[in-house]
Design an enzyme around this catalytic site. Structure first.
Site, PDB file in Angstrom:
ATOM      1  N   GLY B  31       0.797  -1.225   0.000  1.00  0.00           N
ATOM      2  CA  GLY B  31       0.000   0.000   0.000  1.00  0.00           C
ATOM      3  C   GLY B  31       0.823   1.265   0.000  1.00  0.00           C
ATOM      4  O   GLY B  31       0.290   2.351  -0.192  1.00  0.00           O
ATOM      5  N   CYS B 240     -26.860  -9.936 -17.276  1.00  0.00           N
ATOM      6  CA  CYS B 240     -26.230  -9.681 -18.567  1.00  0.00           C
ATOM      7  C   CYS B 240     -27.181 -10.112 -19.683  1.00  0.00           C
ATOM      8  O   CYS B 240     -27.718 -11.227 -19.656  1.00  0.00           O
ATOM      9  CB  CYS B 240     -24.909 -10.443 -18.671  1.00  0.00           C
ATOM     10  SG  CYS B 240     -24.149 -10.317 -20.303  1.00  0.00           S
ATOM     11  N   CYS B 243     -25.108 -13.160 -21.694  1.00  0.00           N
ATOM     12  CA  CYS B 243     -24.822 -14.468 -21.102  1.00  0.00           C
ATOM     13  C   CYS B 243     -25.687 -14.772 -19.901  1.00  0.00           C
ATOM     14  O   CYS B 243     -25.613 -15.852 -19.334  1.00  0.00           O
ATOM     15  CB  CYS B 243     -23.340 -14.572 -20.732  1.00  0.00           C
ATOM     16  SG  CYS B 243     -22.915 -13.671 -19.227  1.00  0.00           S
ATOM     17  N   CYS B 265     -21.973  -7.827 -19.702  1.00  0.00           N
ATOM     18  CA  CYS B 265     -20.801  -7.968 -18.849  1.00  0.00           C
ATOM     19  C   CYS B 265     -19.711  -7.031 -19.345  1.00  0.00           C
ATOM     20  O   CYS B 265     -19.440  -6.948 -20.541  1.00  0.00           O
ATOM     21  CB  CYS B 265     -20.240  -9.382 -18.943  1.00  0.00           C
ATOM     22  SG  CYS B 265     -21.268 -10.616 -18.162  1.00  0.00           S
ATOM     23  N   CYS B 271     -17.780 -13.179 -20.214  1.00  0.00           N
ATOM     24  CA  CYS B 271     -19.066 -13.266 -20.905  1.00  0.00           C
ATOM     25  C   CYS B 271     -18.993 -14.310 -22.037  1.00  0.00           C
ATOM     26  O   CYS B 271     -19.850 -15.183 -22.154  1.00  0.00           O
ATOM     27  CB  CYS B 271     -19.424 -11.891 -21.478  1.00  0.00           C
ATOM     28  SG  CYS B 271     -21.150 -11.704 -21.927  1.00  0.00           S
TER      29      CYS B 271
END
Lengths: 261, 308, 227
Positions: B31, B240, B243, B265, B271
């Site tokens: 970080g 979606c 899909c 997606c 997808c």
């Protein structure tokens, strides 16, 4: 705790300053300044521009490091503290009110966010409680609750200064540094602010160090007065005694130079 | 000039060494933003110069590279970066998340869970999460050093005060291993939970700002929030249309000027993989690629940096 | 309660060639609890100077100045602040307040400083203001806008708000009409009755005769006479 209780509880100074000296190369910022500040006391520091009063304040508040001397706060050696500890102190126990509210506020953050920042900085993580405290403090400094989501840029100068005070006092500090807090305000706005400060000092038992060149302000606000010239303290004592029976030539000149209204 | 005139992965070895040192330091201090001497790349800032340099420093000839832009493998930016490394490093490329060893991404984490051994490289426009509240670099560094992160919550407070909820929907700030507050790059907050406990190495490169930071595998990453306004992911409330996936991040695609639209997606590989297995959404499996429509639109990063 | 011994005072004017002006020497007096002592002497003889020294407003050059066991001539500012808050009251001829603060709050302030609850302090302030014939419609206004007599009465109300064991009164009845003068003299008598030690300056001879138990002529303390 009222001021009486605080004063009765402790006979130890909250802040002890010994032989504080700050030089800028060959020039003296402030030299050999010593004083004690007790809980509930307001100490005024007066002197003309360049007298070292602002240097002294910034050394005390930890914005500058003095060359010599000791600062003891609540029994702790401030200059020997780690920066983490000192900065934590300045977010919790201490507060600093700038002359220009723009230096002490986040102008892009709402009034509520400004007041809440110190709470969040010490770990407050409940939005509802933070907002509640912000509202309470806005009320205490006489800012209407419906202004909580406005930014300080939409406020008048006096309101900004009151907001800065609320932002500083929300974590119940014990020691407040003020640098010309009434400078740049209209006289009528000044009066309201002075009254507010007096009430807060009294009700919260605050200790305050206030730097100003306005003798009328210190007479109404400060218990004790320190007069500085060329970096040195030339006189200190009870505020009204120093103003009404000044002993040092410089103080006499200062007092006699004030325009009478 | 032939392609062989390029050093492997374009950057010279000294530069790659310098970047690797920064990456290793970043991994050692999760970080923490490590400064590095960002080079001029043959593409403009905002097109992923930070990510490209990190990828260049990580690549070995055996790698298989995948590049996505907002989840899609077939958008201009993804295609050109993929080609760049094909040409300068000669590495194999793929669109399949599961097959890739290095994935460079802009604004998404793939839906398919990553595995140990994979490296995910993020393109980062502004690495400093405190920047919008505190413009001074000296001060933000001090704030990281002393863990003074109250300001981060001020930003979230302002969100709730203004919108009634935390409206930050991308680049949602996180705290890494209880220490550094980090900007996860402009990924949607939908992806934030995937940052934490991820078996892959996650590297972040900001070219213009000259910073690299990292999350080693299995790092704990917590999204900042309030007790009474806890962190919540969000996505469009649809399945979606291609899909039928119910749990993937969706792009809204305007299909005509009559108000017609579809949700697809954003992760094209995910997808396509589902459709290959026979899943179908409202519009069936007839469409070739969601991004054929989506190129002109994206809902997560309306800013200028990093946007084309 | 108040004991003054061999007190001396001079002013040094640094900006006028360092001229030293001795104004007082060998001053001595005592005020017992329940007693009112009046300071007399011609104008400029040092009545107000002595009073201000007892209050700690002027610094003493030498001698001692004991109020309730505290030597004001040597005490730290902190001790004097406490003395003024709890023990020693002062009604001066001038009203010095923060502008725009309501009269009621100005009068209640000494009580608030003692930690007395605001409602109780305001009640006491209201009672005193009524007694001193300040119309209730003026209470929410700042006294800075008042006439001289009204300001004087607000000042008196403020000075009598807390039952100080020692009180300094500088011309408390000046510029008051007969009725209000009577109220103030009543307040002084009540303070004496509860055991307050009072040191006062009264030009009003009838008032002086009525409340003062003894008179001290400060002319005897002027340096030329004392030397």
């Amino acid at each position: 705790m009222t001021m009486m209780e605080r004063m009765a509880v402790t006979d130890q100074p909250l802040l002890r300053v010994e032989g504080l000296t700050k030089r800028y190369g060959p020039r003296i910022g402030c030299a050999d300044v010593s004083f004690d500040l007790y809980p509930g006391e307001v100490l005024g520091i007066v002197g003309e521009s360049g007298s070292g009063k602002s240097t002294l304040l910034s050394c005390l508040a930890g914005h500058q490091r003095p060359d010599l001397g000791r600062i003891t706060y609540d029994g702790r050696d401030v200059l020997a503290m780690s920066e983490t500890d000192r900065r934590r102190l300045s977010r919790t126990d201490w507060a600093y009110v700038h002359q220009n509210p723009r230096d002490g506020l986040r102008m892009g953050v709402s009034a509520g966010g400004n007041v809440g920042e110190r709470l969040m900085a010490v770990g407050a993580r409940h939005y509802g409680e933070i907002r509640g405290k912000a509202l309470d403090w806005l009320g205490r400094v006489e800012i209407a609750p419906d202004r909580i989501d406005d930014r300080p840029s939409a406020f008048s100068g006096g309101m900004q200064q009151r907001l800065q005070i609320a932002r500083n006092l929300v974590t119940s500090p014990r020691l407040v540094f003020m640098d010309e807090p009434t400078g740049g305000l209209d006289v009528s706005v000044q009066a309201r602010l002075l009254d507010l400060l007096r009430g807060l000092v009294r009700d919260l038992g605050l200790s305050v160090i206030i730097v100003t060149h306005d003798l009328a302000v210190v007479r109404l606000l400060a218990h004790r007065l320190m007069v500085m010239k060329s970096g040195r303290v030339v006189e200190q004592g009870l505020t009204d005694q120093v103003l009404d029976d000044p002993q040092h030539g410089y103080t006499q000149l200062l007092v006699s130079s004030v325009l009478q209204v | 000039m032939t392609d062989q005139a390029y050093n492997f992965a374009y950057l010279d070895e000294q530069t790659k060494r310098m970047i690797r040192r920064a990456i290793l330091k970043g991994i050692a201090v999760p970080g923490y933003q490590v400064p590095f001497a960002s080079r001029e790349m043959p593409m403009p800032y905002g097109w992923g110069t930070g990510g490209v340099q990190v990828t260049a420093a990580c690549l070995v000839p055996e790698d298989r590279l995948k590049v996505i832009d907002q989840g899609a493998d077939d958008t201009t930016n993804a295609v050109s970066i993929r080609r760049f490394f094909q040409r300068t490093a000669g590495v194999a490329t793929t669109e399949a998340t599961t097959e890739a060893t290095v994935i460079q991404t802009r604004h998404r984490i793939p839906e398919t869970p990553l595995k140990a051994g994979q490296i995910l490289v993020y393109q980062v426009p502004i690495p400093e999460p405190l920047r919008f509240l505190e413009p001074r670099e000296t001060e933000t560094r001090k704030m990281h050093e002393l863990e003074e992160y109250g300001l981060m919550h001020v930003k979230l407070y302002e969100d709730i005060a203004r919108h009634g909820q935390i409206a930050t929907s991308y680049a949602y700030p996180v705290k890494v291993e209880g220490r550094y507050v980090m900007d996860p790059s402009p990924i949607p907050k939908f992806d934030n939970p995937k940052l934490s406990g991820n078996p892959a190495i996650q590297l972040f490169g900001a070219g213009r700002e000259q910073r690299i930071y990292a999350l080693p595998p299995w790092t704990e990453v917590v999204s900042l929030d309030f007790d009474d306004h806890p962190f919540e992911t969000s996505k469009a409330p649809h399945d979606c249309d291609l899909c039928g996936a119910q749990d993937s991040y969706l792009d809204e695609v305007i299909t005509d000027d009559q108000g017609g639209r579809m949700f697809v997606c954003s992760d094209t590989d995910f997808c396509a993989g589902r459709r290959a297995k026979g899943h179908a959404g409202r519009l069936g499996a007839g469409q070739k690629s969601s991004k054929t429509f989506a190129n002109s639109f994206e809902g997560i990063w309306p800013g200028t940096e990093g946007a084309r | 309660m108040i004991e003054v011994h061999d007190l001396a005072k001079s002013f040094t004017l640094h900006n006028q060639g360092g001229a030293v002006i001795p104004v007082m020497a060998g001053a001595a007096l005592t005020v017992a609890p329940g007693e009112c002592v009046g300071l007399v002497g011609r104008s400029g003889a040092g009545k107000s100077t002595l009073m201000r020294m007892v209050y700690g407003n002027y610094l003493a050059a030498s001698g001692s100045l004991i109020v309730a066991g505290v030597d004001v001539a040597r005490a730290s500012p902190r001790e004097i602040i406490r003395l003024r808050r709890e023990t020693l009251g002062y009604v001066s001829q001038f009203l010095r307040v923060v502008p725009r603060v309501p009269t009621l709050d100005v009068v209640a302030e000494p009580l608030l400083a003692l930690g007395i609850p605001a409602a109780e302090a305001r009640n006491r302030a209201a009672a005193l203001l009524s007694r001193l014939n300040i119309p209730e419609r003026l209470w929410p206004l700042s006294p800075t806008t008042f006439s001289g007599g009204e300001q004087q009465r607000v000042n008196i109300a403020r000075g009598f708000a807390h039952a100080y064991p020692a009180l300094l009164l500088d011309e408390p009845t000046a510029s008051l009409d007969a009725a209000n003068r009577e109220v103030v003299l009543g307040l002084i008598e009540e303070a004496k009755a509860r055991g307050a030690a009072i040191l006062g300056i009264f030009h009003d001879e009838a008032a002086r005769a009525r409340v003062c138990d003894r008179l001290v002529d400060v002319t005897g303390f002027t340096p030329s006479v004392a030397a």
